[in-house]
Scaffold this motif. Structure first.
Motif, mmCIF file in Angstrom:
data_model
loop_
_atom_site.group_PDB
_atom_site.id
_atom_site.type_symbol
_atom_site.label_atom_id
_atom_site.label_comp_id
_atom_site.label_asym_id
_atom_site.label_seq_id
_atom_site.Cartn_x
_atom_site.Cartn_y
_atom_site.Cartn_z
ATOM 1 N N GLY A 84 5.412 -10.750 14.957
ATOM 2 C CA GLY A 84 4.291 -9.827 15.135
ATOM 3 C C GLY A 84 3.405 -9.717 13.901
ATOM 4 N N HIS A 85 3.680 -10.500 12.881
ATOM 5 C CA HIS A 85 2.914 -10.516 11.627
ATOM 6 C C HIS A 85 2.761 -9.115 11.033
ATOM 7 N N PRO A 86 3.900 -8.466 10.736
ATOM 8 C CA PRO A 86 3.811 -7.127 10.157
ATOM 9 C C PRO A 86 3.125 -7.181 8.798
ATOM 10 N N PRO A 87 2.318 -6.191 8.505
ATOM 11 C CA PRO A 87 1.584 -6.205 7.235
ATOM 12 C C PRO A 87 2.507 -5.985 6.039
ATOM 13 N N VAL A 88 2.059 -6.466 4.911
ATOM 14 C CA VAL A 88 2.736 -6.246 3.636
ATOM 15 C C VAL A 88 2.064 -5.039 2.995
ATOM 16 N N PHE A 89 2.831 -4.240 2.278
ATOM 17 C CA PHE A 89 2.250 -3.113 1.566
ATOM 18 C C PHE A 89 2.588 -3.239 0.090
ATOM 19 N N LYS A 90 1.531 -3.187 -0.746
ATOM 20 C CA LYS A 90 1.700 -3.251 -2.201
ATOM 21 C C LYS A 90 1.381 -1.899 -2.811
ATOM 22 N N HIS A 91 0.209 -1.429 -2.545
ATOM 23 C CA HIS A 91 -0.283 -0.156 -3.058
ATOM 24 C C HIS A 91 -1.674 0.033 -2.466
ATOM 25 N N SER A 92 -2.072 1.258 -2.311
ATOM 26 C CA SER A 92 -3.415 1.529 -1.827
ATOM 27 C C SER A 92 -3.934 2.793 -2.467
ATOM 28 N N ALA A 93 -5.185 2.757 -2.840
ATOM 29 C CA ALA A 93 -5.828 3.957 -3.364
ATOM 30 C C ALA A 93 -6.082 4.954 -2.241
ATOM 31 N N ASP A 94 -6.123 4.461 -0.993
ATOM 32 C CA ASP A 94 -6.350 5.316 0.175
ATOM 33 C C ASP A 94 -5.002 5.636 0.818
ATOM 34 N N PRO A 95 -4.538 6.883 0.716
ATOM 35 C CA PRO A 95 -3.229 7.246 1.267
ATOM 36 C C PRO A 95 -3.108 7.000 2.768
ATOM 37 N N LEU A 96 -4.234 7.057 3.473
ATOM 38 C CA LEU A 96 -4.160 6.817 4.916
ATOM 39 C C LEU A 96 -3.816 5.368 5.222
ATOM 40 N N GLN A 97 -4.141 4.445 4.315
ATOM 41 C CA GLN A 97 -3.739 3.052 4.521
ATOM 42 C C GLN A 97 -2.223 2.920 4.445
ATOM 43 N N HIS A 140 5.923 9.795 -1.211
ATOM 44 C CA HIS A 140 5.443 9.097 -2.398
ATOM 45 C C HIS A 140 4.025 8.538 -2.234
ATOM 46 N N HIS A 141 3.720 7.982 -1.062
ATOM 47 C CA HIS A 141 2.463 7.245 -0.889
ATOM 48 C C HIS A 141 1.358 8.012 -0.166
ATOM 49 N N VAL A 142 1.725 9.062 0.566
ATOM 50 C CA VAL A 142 0.724 9.814 1.333
ATOM 51 C C VAL A 142 0.776 11.271 0.881
ATOM 52 N N LEU A 143 -0.307 11.743 0.328
ATOM 53 C CA LEU A 143 -0.346 13.101 -0.202
ATOM 54 C C LEU A 143 -0.142 14.126 0.907
#
Length: 158
Positions: A22-35, A98-101
């Motif tokens: 299903g080609h799951p996305p990779v997550f590294k870091h994002s300035a946008d918490p909604l991402q 940690h990643h979403v305020l």
């Protein structure tokens, strides 16, 4: 007669393969918490499709972390002192913490309750309603409650 060699059945499902298909996305870091929240939703969708159990969910999702997000995960695992393995619910909660305020999640929930059809078409309103309802899960956990909230903010002429 069974071979009894302890090997997996030839019909055993390759859940990891199904998950990766299903080609799951990779997550590294994002300035946008909604991402970050969108990443978690996309991962969860793929895990459900692959019908993964709790242990597999944590293993496969954490395998999609890279960079700063992987550093966070390694630190979280190191600090996990309980004898029991990390559950999917714990992973999701820790990831969001940690990643979403928290404040942002509250703002999105307020945005959901303030949502009105206004100049949107019913389809546009419906899409926005579904998108924002993610931030108010207990308020839309039953079909009747979801329908009532949806209908409350439609334009009066409908």
């Amino acid at each position: 007669m069974g071979q009894g060699n302890g090997n997996a059945s030839p019909h055993a499902r390759d859940k990891r393969g199904e998950f990766l298909k299903g080609h799951p996305p990779v997550f590294k870091h994002s300035a946008d918490p909604l991402q970050a929240d969108d990443w978690l939703c996309a991962i969860e969708r793929q895990l459900e499709i692959a019908q993964c159990d709790d242990k597999e969910k944590v293993l496969y999702a954490s395998g999609q972390l890279q960079g700063a997000a992987l550093d966070w995960w390694d630190s979280f695992c190191f600090g996990h002192t309980e004898a029991n393995p990390i559950t999917w619910a714990e992973f999701c909660s820790a990831f969001r913490t940690h990643h979403v305020l928290v404040g942002l999640m509250k703002l999105k929930k307020k945005e959901f309750f303030a949502l009105k059809q206004g100049s949107m078409t019913i389809a546009e309103y419906h899409d926005k309603f579904i998108q924002l309802s993610w931030y108010a899960p207990t308020e839309v956990d039953e079909d009747g409650k979801r329908q009532e909230l949806f209908m409350e903010h439609l334009n009066d002429g409908l």
